[in-house]
Motif scaffolding. Sequence first.
Motif, PDB file in Angstrom:
ATOM      1  N   PHE A 269      34.039  28.136  20.006  1.00 31.11           N
ATOM      2  CA  PHE A 269      34.606  29.478  19.963  1.00 31.11           C
ATOM      3  C   PHE A 269      36.041  29.455  20.488  1.00 31.11           C
ATOM      4  N   VAL A 270      36.754  30.538  20.202  1.00 31.93           N
ATOM      5  CA  VAL A 270      38.004  30.828  20.903  1.00 31.93           C
ATOM      6  C   VAL A 270      37.779  32.102  21.707  1.00 31.93           C
ATOM      7  N   SER A 271      38.066  32.041  23.002  1.00 28.24           N
ATOM      8  CA  SER A 271      37.955  33.236  23.845  1.00 28.24           C
ATOM      9  C   SER A 271      39.335  33.846  24.041  1.00 28.24           C
ATOM     10  N   TYR A 272      39.351  35.171  24.206  1.00 27.19           N
ATOM     11  CA  TYR A 272      40.593  35.919  24.374  1.00 27.19           C
ATOM     12  C   TYR A 272      40.461  36.795  25.611  1.00 27.19           C
ATOM     13  N   GLN A 273      41.468  36.734  26.503  1.00 31.82           N
ATOM     14  CA  GLN A 273      41.411  37.534  27.719  1.00 31.82           C
ATOM     15  C   GLN A 273      42.813  37.708  28.296  1.00 31.82           C
ATOM     16  N   PHE A 274      42.974  38.763  29.085  1.00 29.93           N
ATOM     17  CA  PHE A 274      44.225  38.986  29.792  1.00 29.93           C
ATOM     18  C   PHE A 274      44.229  38.218  31.104  1.00 29.93           C
ATOM     19  N   ASP A 275      45.351  37.611  31.407  1.00 32.63           N
ATOM     20  CA  ASP A 275      45.720  37.159  32.748  1.00 32.63           C
ATOM     21  C   ASP A 275      44.936  35.963  33.297  1.00 32.63           C
ATOM     22  N   SER A 276      43.631  35.892  33.080  1.00 31.70           N
ATOM     23  CA  SER A 276      42.828  34.850  33.705  1.00 31.70           C
ATOM     24  C   SER A 276      42.735  33.603  32.835  1.00 31.70           C
ATOM     25  N   LEU A 277      42.797  32.447  33.477  1.00 35.38           N
ATOM     26  CA  LEU A 277      42.643  31.169  32.788  1.00 35.38           C
ATOM     27  C   LEU A 277      41.194  30.694  32.789  1.00 35.38           C
ATOM     28  N   ASP A 278      40.284  31.501  33.333  1.00 36.02           N
ATOM     29  CA  ASP A 278      38.892  31.071  33.481  1.00 36.02           C
ATOM     30  C   ASP A 278      37.948  31.982  32.693  1.00 36.02           C
ATOM     31  N   PRO A 279      37.488  31.540  31.518  1.00 36.36           N
ATOM     32  CA  PRO A 279      36.560  32.361  30.728  1.00 36.36           C
ATOM     33  C   PRO A 279      35.098  32.195  31.138  1.00 36.36           C
TER      34      PRO A 279
END
Length: 434
Positions: free
Chosen positions: A347-357
Amino acid sequence: MSIKLFLYPLILFSLSLKASDLRIAIVGAGPSGLMAAHTLKKLGYKNITIFEKEDQVGGKVHSFTYNNNAYEMGAVLLGDNYTSVINLAGELDVPLSPFPTGLNFIGVRGEVTNFIDDLLHKHGLMKLFGAILHYKVLTHKYGSIHTDLALAHPDLFENFTTFARINHIEPLIDLFKPFVTGSGYGYPEEVPALYVMKLISWPLIKSLFASYIKLGDKILYFKEGYQKLFIKMAQNLNVNLNSKVTNIERIPGNDGTTTIYLTAGGVTQIFDKVIISTIPKTALNFIDASEEEEELFNKIKTYRYITTTLQVNDLGNKSLFFKNNFNRSAFGEVLILLNLNPTANLFVSYQFDSLDPIPSIEERGGSVAEILYQKEWDYFPHFTKIDLEDKPYRQLNKLQGKLGTYYVGGTLNFETVNDVLSHAKKLIMEKFSK
């Protein structure tokens, strides 16, 4: 033979010489910079040099390839109304495919539900589709934003949540959140309605629902990777990779021209024109900005947006919207897990600001076996409501051509690939074809 007919070939020859001789620098080999160069070349300009600080072209169109599959770390999909991208893909013979994934929510306990079914359950069919039909009216009322953001009505400076309540289209807050927030464009309660309406046009809504009810292939993607389009585009252009621009000095002459000294990789070169395709605020690090430029560019806001390619177990292979994470209170949590290859659990995860999914995924019953690749973006250049009231887009338009400098990219016409391509082409045609 008239004198005009006699002189016409000489005039064309003179123009072609001028086009050939003009030295043009372009900072950045993302979609807008490449489109600017591509259009200039078609107009007959031959002395065009593109400077790119990275080791590859594409900018925020960035495809990570693993086991012969492309994983999109930036731009992903396009509607069938994205004519600038579709036309370019046709011109360069880069194939498009129907988007292969559905729209599913995953809750905090790991329950998976259909996105549209959830909306219908919450708002009801009549209320939801009534809001959608009224939105169509609003897109016509405020349609000038698709010509030029400088033409935006002040109504659109309000955040989208407030705008939706004023116009009685509240169900669209829930409908739009996954696409606005999940795509890195902030939160409806913060982002001016101007940007939401620019992103979610009426044709895009039609495409989304047509795909949902299986009425043709309206949402598209590049199966071999979006970046391939721009790699192919760059093959016939003069692109200098690993060439970070560190200084631009613009010296006006008495004859109305400007001499531009550009330094990249420790080497200084002279140009007649420069096109900045990076975020203008970033350009303050290397350009001899005027007070007007510095004041305006410092108003530009962005989000830190992180994309990660990773192997996830125990959540199946479908793309997932993280249902409870589209509010500001969940800032930093994973927003979307996207899987364009349903035969694998990558998968590709998408999130603001954090480098830890990992915490967001584990909370929903998944486990991360491996992180393969990660990109950090300075994303979605925009203005706040207060700054929009000072008409920054009119100010940006007035800067075009001053001291031989032009600006293209996401700041000028919104961040989607289609918008930056159309703006760059239009600007070059207007400013360089005379």
